[in-house]
Enzyme design. Sequence first.
Site, short mmCIF file in Angstrom:
data_model
loop_
_atom_site.label_atom_id
_atom_site.label_comp_id
_atom_site.label_asym_id
_atom_site.label_seq_id
_atom_site.Cartn_x
_atom_site.Cartn_y
_atom_site.Cartn_z
N LEU A 56 0.87 -1.18 0.00
CA LEU A 56 0.00 0.00 0.00
C LEU A 56 0.90 1.22 0.00
O LEU A 56 1.84 1.30 0.82
CB LEU A 56 -0.89 0.00 1.26
CG LEU A 56 -1.76 -1.24 1.48
CD1 LEU A 56 -2.42 -1.19 2.85
CD2 LEU A 56 -2.84 -1.34 0.38
N VAL A 82 4.64 -1.31 3.24
CA VAL A 82 4.47 0.10 2.89
C VAL A 82 5.31 0.43 1.66
O VAL A 82 6.53 0.22 1.64
CB VAL A 82 4.86 0.99 4.08
CG1 VAL A 82 4.71 2.46 3.70
CG2 VAL A 82 4.02 0.65 5.30
N LYS A 83 4.62 0.94 0.65
CA LYS A 83 5.28 1.28 -0.60
C LYS A 83 5.76 2.73 -0.52
O LYS A 83 4.98 3.64 -0.22
CB LYS A 83 4.27 1.11 -1.75
CG LYS A 83 4.86 0.47 -2.98
CD LYS A 83 3.75 0.09 -3.94
CE LYS A 83 4.32 -0.27 -5.29
NZ LYS A 83 3.27 -0.51 -6.28
N ILE A 84 7.04 2.91 -0.78
CA ILE A 84 7.67 4.23 -0.64
C ILE A 84 8.40 4.56 -1.93
O ILE A 84 9.12 3.71 -2.47
CB ILE A 84 8.65 4.21 0.56
CG1 ILE A 84 7.88 3.98 1.86
CG2 ILE A 84 9.48 5.49 0.63
CD1 ILE A 84 8.72 3.93 3.11
#
Length: 214
Positions: A56, A82-84
């Site tokens: 996400l 967590v997509k960064i």
Amino acid sequence: MKFFIDSAQIEEIREAIALGVCDGVTTNPSLVAKTGKSFDQVIAEITEIVDGPISLETTAMDVDGMVKEARALAARHDNVVVKIPMTREGMQATKICFEEGISTNVTLIFSPLQALLAAKAGATYVSPFIGRLDDISTEGMSLISDIVDVFGNYAFDTEIIVASVRHPIHILDSARMGADICTIPFGVIKKLYDHPLTDIGIQKFLSDWEKVPK
Ligand code: G3P
């Protein structure tokens, strides 16, 4: 090799699970926007049915904002990754997430050195986008080959997610190169099953079967 589905559409994800080819899910803001649902609802639906990593994406561009979003997303479910984005701030946020035990997927990677930086920051996954490189007449698969080589020289735990997959040959080449994961749009997953000779063979077997005395 693991197959993730690159989609935020719950029906597609459900079908991929039923087919047995959903080891995880990746989303991005564009895919979430296509659902017409709130991010909150999309997260609730996907975390309810997926038994595997669910990427996400954060949308803040500053370190504090990214880390704040990362903590909130990670708190939603144990499966959340967590997509960064691959920026200087993103790498600082990735390092903080690593220190806090939050899984990360560094996205929008277009060079082997970006992948190396993400691995050094402690990323759980890197997402090189191959289709978008092909789109600008640059061989996307060369990027995967380079990252596999670079990571193979060291003891990084970071896994490679081949992203921006557009057709089955991207997946075949990724498997040949030993990439850990392909994240695949549902339309491409379905194509993997098809072969005209399989269809012709089935038709022949069925018609011959009719000739067997009953
Ligand atoms: O996983 C990244 C992917 O969603 C981007 O795909 O087709 O928009 O380049 P595409």
